[in-house]
Each structure stands twice: as structure tokens, then as C-alpha cells.
Design a protein around this motif. Structure first.
Motif, mmCIF file in Angstrom:
data_model
loop_
_atom_site.group_PDB
_atom_site.id
_atom_site.type_symbol
_atom_site.label_atom_id
_atom_site.label_comp_id
_atom_site.label_asym_id
_atom_site.label_seq_id
_atom_site.Cartn_x
_atom_site.Cartn_y
_atom_site.Cartn_z
ATOM 1 N N ASN A 208 45.898 29.384 -12.241
ATOM 2 C CA ASN A 208 45.199 30.507 -11.597
ATOM 3 C C ASN A 208 44.247 31.235 -12.540
ATOM 4 O O ASN A 208 44.028 32.443 -12.408
ATOM 5 C CB ASN A 208 46.206 31.510 -11.011
ATOM 6 C CG ASN A 208 47.093 30.898 -9.958
ATOM 7 O OD1 ASN A 208 46.620 30.153 -9.104
ATOM 8 N ND2 ASN A 208 48.375 31.182 -10.023
ATOM 9 N N GLY A 209 43.682 30.504 -13.482
ATOM 10 C CA GLY A 209 42.705 31.088 -14.384
ATOM 11 C C GLY A 209 41.288 30.741 -13.978
ATOM 12 O O GLY A 209 41.057 30.039 -12.986
ATOM 13 N N ASP B 210 42.356 45.239 -19.380
ATOM 14 C CA ASP B 210 43.434 45.873 -18.603
ATOM 15 C C ASP B 210 44.187 44.869 -17.741
ATOM 16 O O ASP B 210 45.408 44.939 -17.625
ATOM 17 C CB ASP B 210 42.852 46.984 -17.715
ATOM 18 C CG ASP B 210 42.391 48.178 -18.540
ATOM 19 O OD1 ASP B 210 42.855 48.299 -19.691
ATOM 20 O OD2 ASP B 210 41.570 48.969 -18.033
ATOM 21 N N HIS B 211 43.456 43.960 -17.126
ATOM 22 C CA HIS B 211 44.092 43.067 -16.159
ATOM 23 C C HIS B 211 43.895 41.582 -16.476
ATOM 24 O O HIS B 211 44.309 40.741 -15.681
ATOM 25 C CB HIS B 211 43.563 43.361 -14.746
ATOM 26 C CG HIS B 211 43.774 44.775 -14.320
ATOM 27 N ND1 HIS B 211 45.016 45.295 -14.077
ATOM 28 C CD2 HIS B 211 42.891 45.792 -14.120
ATOM 29 C CE1 HIS B 211 44.902 46.562 -13.726
ATOM 30 N NE2 HIS B 211 43.630 46.894 -13.747
ATOM 31 N N PHE B 212 43.286 41.280 -17.583
ATOM 32 C CA PHE B 212 43.109 39.862 -17.927
ATOM 33 C C PHE B 212 42.904 39.709 -19.429
ATOM 34 O O PHE B 212 42.663 40.683 -20.146
ATOM 35 C CB PHE B 212 41.928 39.261 -17.150
ATOM 36 C CG PHE B 212 40.603 39.942 -17.385
ATOM 37 C CD1 PHE B 212 39.765 39.538 -18.423
ATOM 38 C CD2 PHE B 212 40.183 40.982 -16.565
ATOM 39 C CE1 PHE B 212 38.555 40.160 -18.636
ATOM 40 C CE2 PHE B 212 38.968 41.616 -16.783
ATOM 41 C CZ PHE B 212 38.147 41.206 -17.815
ATOM 42 N N ILE B 213 43.022 38.484 -19.886
ATOM 43 C CA ILE B 213 42.798 38.146 -21.281
ATOM 44 C C ILE B 213 41.844 36.958 -21.338
ATOM 45 O O ILE B 213 41.925 36.051 -20.508
ATOM 46 C CB ILE B 213 44.135 37.816 -21.994
ATOM 47 C CG1 ILE B 213 43.906 37.562 -23.486
ATOM 48 C CG2 ILE B 213 44.854 36.651 -21.328
ATOM 49 C CD1 ILE B 213 45.195 37.511 -24.286
ATOM 50 N N THR B 214 40.895 37.009 -22.265
ATOM 51 C CA THR B 214 39.878 35.962 -22.323
ATOM 52 C C THR B 214 39.872 35.280 -23.688
ATOM 53 O O THR B 214 40.197 35.889 -24.716
ATOM 54 C CB THR B 214 38.468 36.524 -22.071
ATOM 55 O OG1 THR B 214 38.155 37.493 -23.083
ATOM 56 C CG2 THR B 214 38.368 37.152 -20.705
ATOM 57 N N LEU B 215 39.504 34.020 -23.648
ATOM 58 C CA LEU B 215 39.242 33.244 -24.857
ATOM 59 C C LEU B 215 37.813 32.734 -24.759
ATOM 60 O O LEU B 215 37.408 32.197 -23.726
ATOM 61 C CB LEU B 215 40.200 32.055 -24.955
ATOM 62 C CG LEU B 215 39.839 30.997 -25.996
ATOM 63 C CD1 LEU B 215 40.330 31.430 -27.376
ATOM 64 C CD2 LEU B 215 40.424 29.635 -25.659
ATOM 65 N N VAL C 245 32.158 28.498 -24.274
ATOM 66 C CA VAL C 245 33.247 28.122 -23.344
ATOM 67 C C VAL C 245 34.129 29.353 -23.160
ATOM 68 O O VAL C 245 34.615 29.926 -24.133
ATOM 69 C CB VAL C 245 34.069 26.946 -23.906
ATOM 70 C CG1 VAL C 245 35.240 26.635 -22.975
ATOM 71 C CG2 VAL C 245 33.190 25.707 -24.058
ATOM 72 N N THR C 246 34.318 29.777 -21.906
ATOM 73 C CA THR C 246 35.085 30.983 -21.622
ATOM 74 C C THR C 246 36.251 30.657 -20.699
ATOM 75 O O THR C 246 36.083 29.960 -19.697
ATOM 76 C CB THR C 246 34.200 32.053 -20.946
ATOM 77 O OG1 THR C 246 33.070 32.333 -21.766
ATOM 78 C CG2 THR C 246 34.984 33.331 -20.722
ATOM 79 N N VAL C 247 37.419 31.169 -21.062
ATOM 80 C CA VAL C 247 38.610 31.025 -20.232
ATOM 81 C C VAL C 247 39.210 32.396 -20.008
ATOM 82 O O VAL C 247 39.298 33.205 -20.937
ATOM 83 C CB VAL C 247 39.657 30.126 -20.919
ATOM 84 C CG1 VAL C 247 40.821 29.880 -19.972
ATOM 85 C CG2 VAL C 247 39.045 28.813 -21.348
ATOM 86 N N LYS C 248 39.592 32.678 -18.766
ATOM 87 C CA LYS C 248 40.133 34.000 -18.434
ATOM 88 C C LYS C 248 41.397 33.810 -17.588
ATOM 89 O O LYS C 248 41.401 33.025 -16.628
ATOM 90 C CB LYS C 248 39.103 34.796 -17.644
ATOM 91 C CG LYS C 248 39.561 36.193 -17.239
ATOM 92 C CD LYS C 248 38.542 36.859 -16.316
ATOM 93 C CE LYS C 248 37.221 37.125 -16.990
ATOM 94 N NZ LYS C 248 36.298 37.887 -16.105
ATOM 95 N N PHE C 249 42.460 34.513 -17.982
ATOM 96 C CA PHE C 249 43.694 34.500 -17.205
ATOM 97 C C PHE C 249 44.092 35.933 -16.840
ATOM 98 O O PHE C 249 43.987 36.843 -17.668
ATOM 99 C CB PHE C 249 44.841 33.865 -18.001
ATOM 100 C CG PHE C 249 44.808 32.374 -18.019
ATOM 101 C CD1 PHE C 249 45.179 31.637 -16.904
ATOM 102 C CD2 PHE C 249 44.412 31.689 -19.165
ATOM 103 C CE1 PHE C 249 45.148 30.256 -16.927
ATOM 104 C CE2 PHE C 249 44.384 30.321 -19.191
ATOM 105 C CZ PHE C 249 44.761 29.585 -18.074
ATOM 106 N N PRO C 250 44.556 36.141 -15.608
ATOM 107 C CA PRO C 250 45.036 37.470 -15.246
ATOM 108 C C PRO C 250 46.360 37.770 -15.930
ATOM 109 O O PRO C 250 47.158 36.861 -16.197
ATOM 110 C CB PRO C 250 45.203 37.368 -13.734
ATOM 111 C CG PRO C 250 45.441 35.916 -13.466
ATOM 112 C CD PRO C 250 44.649 35.167 -14.517
ATOM 113 N N VAL C 251 46.600 39.051 -16.239
ATOM 114 C CA VAL C 251 47.870 39.468 -16.818
ATOM 115 C C VAL C 251 48.404 40.657 -16.056
ATOM 116 O O VAL C 251 47.643 41.432 -15.472
ATOM 117 C CB VAL C 251 47.730 39.839 -18.321
ATOM 118 C CG1 VAL C 251 47.380 38.618 -19.135
ATOM 119 C CG2 VAL C 251 46.691 40.934 -18.520
ATOM 120 N N ALA C 252 49.707 40.805 -16.059
ATOM 121 C CA ALA C 252 50.326 41.904 -15.320
ATOM 122 C C ALA C 252 50.065 43.213 -16.069
ATOM 123 O O ALA C 252 50.080 43.251 -17.283
ATOM 124 C CB ALA C 252 51.814 41.655 -15.182
#
Length: 340
Positions: free
Chosen positions: A318-319, A278-283, A333-340
Motif C-alpha cells: 500500500n505504498g 505526520d502521516h507518511f515516511i519517504t525514501l 526514485v521516491t518511495v512513500k509509505f503511510p504510517v499511523a
């Protein structure tokens, strides 16, 4: 000599740290900053001596396992965290440095250093060190590209030029002409393939044309063909709303994590997961390789620059970046960024 003494006095009195010198428990001399702190906070210097004395006794207590340690017993400085003005709206965090000047006469100094200033200086030093490593990484990358251009591209073009010159020789037979034509065509095809490979490493056009998931699938297919290791891309997340910078960082981190797994982990299978919430996307890049000791590779040791560089790239946008690894159980390895 008198001039030197005056310089020392000026340095002492104008220091940004509060410095107090004691004999036994009596304050002998203090500098301007120490006077200001005493007046502003109504601070009794003997209170600081009691704190220092307590810390010294604790440091060299006979119950301390290191009491007989030569290094500890010869230590002339002790750093003591202390907070002044606790009852005021803005407490003041300091490090109080206890320094022995004359042990026989029991003369010592107490120096109050602002913790905020020290932390900022540490952060600046860390940032400068990181910048040096990142610059070195860029230079290494430029060197690698330069070597590829010289050793592969330039040599391939030169060989093709020599072939074309021979084709232009009117004395060669038709069979030789046909054979040389095939050789030159093969050399140019190999060179073109190498140019495309380098272009993909520098900036994949599919990322701009078709988006992140398509670029990751092309990357996985190419590396799987080269290595023989199974590499899967899983997910149907919509990445079209992500900025170009975030998509680039996702791609580079996947590329770095896969290359690390292929080079160092002896992995048999690597999975790339891209998931929207809902509020972020992860790789996530997951391998079943040998794993490693993560804390040992999180400092600037010259060998973990790829990991440090990944972390800084993510933080700059800001991830959140995280690595989990267990010996003989693989790495994630996990990366997470917030999304609108």
C-alpha cells in the motif's frame, strides 16, 4: 457437416457476448445474450447501428489524416466504447465491435463485450506476465548466487584445502611452512570477506539488529568503497515502528536504485534521503547521472525488471512509488509509505 453447423449455432447462441448480425440497417439474427439485453434495457438495435455508422464515417472521413492509409482502409473491425442504461443506477460499460462480414451486401455484425470483464482479463494477463518476470528475476538471482559460490567461495576453500595438505607434508622446511600458513590464512580471509559480501546482498544482519538507517549507511559505505562514487545517507527519521516488510522494501529499493545509478547513469554523487512526515515516511534516492526516458522503461521489455519489481513490491504494501528522470540531469526514485 450438419453436426459442425449445430456446434457453430450453439457457440453463437451461448456466447457470453451479445452478437447481432445486420443487413443494411435491418437486424437479421441475434443470439440469446443480445435478446436478453434488448428485453431488459428496451434497447432498439437500430440505435446501435446509428452509433456504429457514425463511428465508421468518422473513422474513414476524408478529413482524417489517415484516410488513404492502406492499413486503415482494409480494417474490417472497429471497437467503439459505449455505455448502456446511462439513466439507471448501474450503467453498463461495453465495447461494441463493428465487424464487416460481406462488404458488397453490406452485412455486418455488432458485438457487445463487457468492458469490466475485458479489463479484468487484461489485469490477469498483466499479473501473469509480471509473475513470469519476477520468477525469472528470482531464478537469475539464484543463478548469480550459485555462480558466486562456485567461482569464488568453492575455489577459495579448495585452494585453502590444498594449502593445508601441503602444510601437513613433513618434508617441508620451516620457512615453507610459515609461508604456506600465511597463504592459507590470506585465502580464508578473502573467502570470509566474500561470504560476508554475499550475506549482505541476501539479507543484511544490521537491518535486523540496528534498523533501516544503519543498514543504509553500511550499504552506502560499501558501495562507495567499491565504486569511488560519493554516496550519502541523509535523515534521522525514526523507522523503528515500521514493519520488517516495509523496512526490507526500503532497503531493497535503495540498493536497486544505487546499483542502477552506478551501472547505467555514470553518476558522480548519489544521495539517500529518509524523511518522516505526520502521516507518511519517504525514501528518495537521487543521483546526478545521465538520466533516462522513464516511459520507455515502464513496460515489460526484459531490461526494466528491476524498476517493475520495485513498483510491485511497494504497491503490495500500500505504498506509492515514483521515478523522475531527465536526460543529463539525473534520476530521483521516491518511495512513500503511510504510517499511523
Amino acid at each position: 457437416m450438419l453436426e459442425t453447423t449445430q456446434w457453430i449455432n450453439d457457440y453463437f447462441d451461448e456466447s457470453s457476448d451479445a452478437i447481432m448480425i445486420f443487413k443494411d440497417t435491418e437486424l437479421i439474427v441475434s443470439n440469446h445474450m443480445a435478446h436478453e439485453l434488448q428485453e431488459e434495457l428496451h434497447m432498439n438495435p437500430k440505435y446501435l447501428v446509428e452509433i456504429a455508422d457514425s463511428s465508421v464515417k468518422q473513422k474513414f472521413s476524408s478529413t482524417d489524416d489517415c484516410f488513404n492509409c492502406i492499413i486503415q482502409n482494409k480494417m474490417k473491425q472497429i471497437s467503439i466504447p459505449i455505455t448502456l442504461a446511462k439513466d439507471m443506477p448501474h450503467p453498463l460499460p461495453y465495447f461494441m465491435i463493428y465487424n464487416v462480414i460481406d462488404a458488397e451486401e453490406h452485412v455486418f455484425s455488432l458485438t457487445l463485450k463487457n468492458r469490466g470483464t475485458i479489463n479484468r482479463m487484461d489485469q490477469l494477463a498483466q499479473q501473469r506476465k509480471l509473475t513470469q518476470y519476477v520468477n525469472r528475476a528470482y531464478e537469475d538471482e539464484r543463478k548469480r548466487i550459485s555462480e558466486d559460490l562456485h567461482d569464488s567461495i568453492a575455489q577459495g576453500v579448495y585452494s585453502a584445502i590444498m594449502g593445508v595438505r601441503r602444510i601437513g607434508d613433513q618434508n617441508i622446511s620451516q620457512d615453507e611452512f610459515n609461508k604456506l600458513t600465511e597463504i592459507v590464512q590470506s585465502q580464508l580471509n578473502d573467502t570470509l570477506t566474500e561470504v560476508k559480501r554475499m550475506a549482505l546482498d541476501v539479507r543484511p544482519s544490521v537491518l535486523d539488529s540496528f534498523g533501516l538507517l544503519a543498514a543504509l549507511r553500511v550499504l552506502a559505505k560499501r558501495l562507495q568503497e567499491n565504486s569511488g562514487v560519493t554516496i550519502d545517507v541523509i535523515g534521522n527519521a525514526d523507522t523503528s515502528h515500521l514493519s520488517n516488510d516495509i523496512q526490507s522494501v526500503f532497503y531493497r529499493i535503495a540498493q536497486e536504485a544505487i546499483n542502477n545509478a552506478l551501472k547505467h547513469a555514470n553518476a558522480d554523487e548519489i544521495s539517500i534521503l529518509v524523511v518522516s512526515h505526520d502521516h507518511f515516511i519517504t525514501l528518495e534516492v537521487i543521483d546526478d547521472g545521465e538520466g533516462f526516458d522513464v516511459p520507455a522503461h515502464q513496460v515489460f521489455n526484459g531490461h526494466s525488471l528491476g524498476l517493475m519489481n520495485m513498483n510491485e513490491r511497494v504497491k503490495a504494501l500500500n505504498g506509492a512509488f515514483n521515478i523522475k528522470s531527465t536526460k543529463n540531469e539525473g534520476t530521483t526514485v521516491t518511495v512513500k509509505f503511510p504510517v499511523a
